[in-house]
Design an enzyme around this catalytic site. Structure first.
Site, mmCIF file in Angstrom:
data_model
loop_
_atom_site.group_PDB
_atom_site.id
_atom_site.type_symbol
_atom_site.label_atom_id
_atom_site.label_comp_id
_atom_site.label_asym_id
_atom_site.label_seq_id
_atom_site.Cartn_x
_atom_site.Cartn_y
_atom_site.Cartn_z
ATOM 1 N N HIS A 210 0.799 -1.219 0.000
ATOM 2 C CA HIS A 210 0.000 0.000 0.000
ATOM 3 C C HIS A 210 0.836 1.275 0.000
ATOM 4 O O HIS A 210 0.289 2.369 -0.107
ATOM 5 C CB HIS A 210 -0.923 0.046 1.226
HETATM 6 C C1 UD1 Z 1 -1.541 5.706 5.486
HETATM 7 C C2 UD1 Z 1 -0.261 6.195 6.163
HETATM 8 C C3 UD1 Z 1 0.755 5.070 6.159
HETATM 9 C C4 UD1 Z 1 0.183 3.797 6.771
HETATM 10 C C5 UD1 Z 1 -1.131 3.439 6.125
HETATM 11 C C6 UD1 Z 1 -1.745 2.287 6.867
HETATM 12 C C7 UD1 Z 1 0.353 8.573 5.951
HETATM 13 C C8 UD1 Z 1 1.237 9.523 5.270
HETATM 14 N N1 UD1 Z 1 0.327 7.309 5.459
HETATM 15 O O1 UD1 Z 1 -1.215 5.397 4.153
HETATM 16 O O2 UD1 Z 1 1.883 5.459 6.924
HETATM 17 O O3 UD1 Z 1 1.107 2.756 6.560
HETATM 18 O O4 UD1 Z 1 -2.019 4.570 6.180
HETATM 19 O O5 UD1 Z 1 -2.623 1.567 6.088
HETATM 20 O O6 UD1 Z 1 -0.308 8.920 6.886
HETATM 21 N N2 UD1 Z 1 -8.601 5.268 0.714
HETATM 22 C C9 UD1 Z 1 -9.903 4.828 0.588
HETATM 23 N N3 UD1 Z 1 -10.564 4.510 1.746
HETATM 24 C C10 UD1 Z 1 -10.036 4.611 2.970
HETATM 25 C C11 UD1 Z 1 -8.701 5.067 3.082
HETATM 26 C C12 UD1 Z 1 -7.996 5.385 1.949
HETATM 27 O O7 UD1 Z 1 -10.434 4.728 -0.504
HETATM 28 O O8 UD1 Z 1 -10.706 4.281 3.974
HETATM 29 C C13 UD1 Z 1 -7.845 5.554 -0.534
HETATM 30 C C14 UD1 Z 1 -7.942 7.009 -0.988
HETATM 31 O O9 UD1 Z 1 -7.949 7.016 -2.386
HETATM 32 C C15 UD1 Z 1 -6.633 7.600 -0.474
HETATM 33 C C16 UD1 Z 1 -5.676 6.435 -0.591
HETATM 34 O O10 UD1 Z 1 -6.461 5.281 -0.296
HETATM 35 O O11 UD1 Z 1 -6.221 8.718 -1.213
HETATM 36 C C17 UD1 Z 1 -4.501 6.512 0.357
HETATM 37 O O12 UD1 Z 1 -4.931 6.682 1.707
HETATM 38 P P1 UD1 Z 1 -4.047 7.509 2.763
HETATM 39 O O13 UD1 Z 1 -4.656 7.398 4.101
HETATM 40 O O14 UD1 Z 1 -3.749 8.846 2.248
HETATM 41 O O15 UD1 Z 1 -2.664 6.746 2.726
HETATM 42 P P2 UD1 Z 1 -2.333 5.235 3.054
HETATM 43 O O16 UD1 Z 1 -1.633 4.644 1.889
HETATM 44 O O17 UD1 Z 1 -3.517 4.536 3.575
HETATM 45 N N1 UDP Z 2 -4.029 -5.531 8.556
HETATM 46 C C1 UDP Z 2 -5.356 -5.961 8.633
HETATM 47 N N2 UDP Z 2 -6.004 -6.264 7.469
HETATM 48 C C2 UDP Z 2 -5.401 -6.209 6.250
HETATM 49 C C3 UDP Z 2 -4.047 -5.748 6.196
HETATM 50 C C4 UDP Z 2 -3.400 -5.415 7.365
HETATM 51 O O1 UDP Z 2 -5.928 -6.055 9.723
HETATM 52 O O2 UDP Z 2 -6.045 -6.506 5.243
HETATM 53 C C5 UDP Z 2 -3.325 -5.203 9.806
HETATM 54 C C6 UDP Z 2 -2.008 -5.923 9.998
HETATM 55 O O3 UDP Z 2 -2.214 -7.195 10.586
HETATM 56 C C7 UDP Z 2 -1.246 -4.968 10.902
HETATM 57 C C8 UDP Z 2 -1.720 -3.613 10.421
HETATM 58 O O4 UDP Z 2 -2.959 -3.833 9.759
HETATM 59 O O5 UDP Z 2 -1.619 -5.135 12.249
HETATM 60 C C9 UDP Z 2 -0.713 -3.036 9.454
HETATM 61 O O6 UDP Z 2 -1.279 -1.947 8.814
HETATM 62 P P1 UDP Z 2 -0.806 -1.416 7.402
HETATM 63 O O7 UDP Z 2 -0.081 -2.471 6.668
HETATM 64 O O8 UDP Z 2 -1.997 -0.828 6.772
HETATM 65 O O9 UDP Z 2 0.153 -0.192 7.806
HETATM 66 P P2 UDP Z 2 1.667 -0.051 8.276
HETATM 67 O O10 UDP Z 2 1.926 -1.038 9.342
HETATM 68 O O11 UDP Z 2 2.528 -0.247 7.064
HETATM 69 O O12 UDP Z 2 1.741 1.358 8.737
#
Ligand code: UD1
Ligand code: UDP
Length: 363
Positions: A210
């Site tokens: 992601h």
């Molecule tokens: C964010 C965090 C990242 C973390 C991740 C956990 C920052 C800079 N990044 O990244 O550190 O590892 O969360 O998963 O804070 N979107 C949806 N529905 C949702 C959420 C997101 O459609 O409920 C889509 C949107 O198009 C959005 C994109 O996902 O623009 C990215 O979401 P965003 O929260 O900006 O970044 P993450 O990649 O989730």
């Molecule tokens: N996770 C989850 N469902 C999923 C993918 C991840 O519950 O489909 C959980 C995973 O087990 C871990 C956390 O989400 O506890 C990690 O989050 P993510 O990978 O989104 O973010 P990061 O750790 O890279 O910030």
């Protein structure tokens, strides 16, 4: 003299923060302290947010900010703006933030600027890659925090190298506490997940990705997915919403099961019984180590360096050749490294420190 901590305001916004808050909120409650929860709304799809509140019985946020998706400036700025008012109104003794997302930096900056001390959980992690937005969030948050809760020795050393030695507490990792808290529940869910996706334990690869740095090069991600598909082994791929548009155009893959994001309990099951995990997630690399599952990380650097040094994790970047090579020579070192992440009591240790140690700068 500062007053003892009685009221904590917690800021969460993204999936891993909901999970991390489960054991910590429990410890806060058990210590008889008050917690006010703010959810910035960075993650908002039901399977990215609500499912965790429901399944893990998390405290409902008193302040759901519904900030949603947007640029870094939008998410951080809107968070800062709204949090300042809430922190003034609630007047907590400390603001608690987790990890490295835009919610983390917004909470930390909003609090410290109006002289409320900040507690940072997962302090001291560094990938040394400032192109990662998370790295900027971590560095800034650490430098304005009063209590820095470091999960590992390496995190403590990273802080020392930046001149931060006061207010640092090595407590272990709250994600290990969470896994400990919920694993038996996950195991008791039966084989539904495996039946639904026609998977046999130990005979599939679990894939998550992601990160923005990964999805910025869609052609490369496609090459990696095709290479994984060619291995002939089933691949369970819960797709984060950021990845959805990128995989829609992919056709002809036979072995990859694209599924909606999993709940935490399902994810624990999927991790524990995988043959290998391929990921760019921070948390998932670590959970692979908790369960002694070989991990391959689609990044050039990791902040969880000990997973690599121990041989449990290999960094292959987004290179399909390196990935295939790593899959063909999966390593299972004889020693587990779970002990590096503490004694499964990190959350209690954090609350003990908050209740007993005055905040740096505010004594
Ligand atoms: C964010 C965090 C990242 C973390 C991740 C956990 C920052 C800079 N990044 O990244 O550190 O590892 O969360 O998963 O804070 N979107 C949806 N529905 C949702 C959420 C997101 O459609 O409920 C889509 C949107 O198009 C959005 C994109 O996902 O623009 C990215 O979401 P965003 O929260 O900006 O970044 P993450 O990649 O989730
Ligand atoms: N996770 C989850 N469902 C999923 C993918 C991840 O519950 O489909 C959980 C995973 O087990 C871990 C956390 O989400 O506890 C990690 O989050 P993510 O990978 O989104 O973010 P990061 O750790 O890279 O910030």
């Amino acid at each position: 003299m500062t007053r003892p901590i009685r009221k904590i305001l917690t800021v969460v916004g993204a999936r891993p923060q909901f999970i991390k808050s489960a054991p910590v909120s429990l410890a806060i409650r058990q210590a008889g302290l008050q917690e006010v929860m703010v959810h910035t709304g960075q993650h908002y799809d039901a399977n990215m947010s609500e499912v965790f509140f429901e399944q893990l019985k998390l405290m409902r946020p008193q302040y759901p900010l519904e900030i949603g998706s947007g640029s870094h400036a939008y998410q951080t700025g809107e968070g800062l703006k709204q949090l300042e008012g809430i922190i003034r109104q609630e007047a907590p003794d400390a603001v608690l933030v987790y990890g490295d997302t835009n919610a983390t930096i917004a909470g930390a900056l909003a609090a410290v600027k109006i002289h409320v001390p900040v507690a940072h959980i997962e302090a001291g992690l560094r990938s040394f890659n400032r192109r990662m937005p998370e790295e900027v969030n971590r560095v800034v948050t650490d430098h304005v925090s009063s209590w820095l809760f470091a999960p590992t020795d390496l995190a403590v050393a990273n802080l020392r190298n930046e001149g931060i030695t006061q207010g640092v507490f090595k407590v272990g990792d709250v994600m290990l506490d969470a896994a400990e808290l919920f694993l038996s529940q996950a195991e008791s869910m039966g084989s539904g997940l495996f039946d639904r996706h026609q998977l046999q334990p130990r005979d599939y690869i679990l894939l998550t990705l992601h990160r923005a740095e990964t999805t910025d090069t869609p052609e490369q991600v496609h090459r990696v997915l095709r290479a994984l598909d060619r291995q002939g082994m089933p691949v369970l791929f819960p797709t984060h919403p950021r990845v959805r548009p990128l995989v829609q155009s992919l056709a002809g893959l036979r072995n990859i099961r694209f599924v909606e994001p999993l709940s935490y309990l399902e994810m624990l099951q999927a991790e524990k019984h995988a043959q290998a995990i391929v990921t760019d997630s921070g948390g998932v690399q670590k959970e692979a180590a908790f369960f002694s599952i070989p991990c391959i990380t689609l990044r050039e650097q990791t902040e969880w360096v000990e997973t690599v040094e121990s041989g449990w994790n290999r960094l292959v970047g987004l290179c399909e050749d390196k990935l295939v090579e790593a899959l063909g020579s999966l390593q299972t070192p004889s020693q587990s490294i779970v002990h590096l992440y503490g004694d499964r009591q990190a959350s209690r240790a954090i609350v003990d420190v908050l209740a007993s140690q005055p905040p740096l700068w505010f004594e």
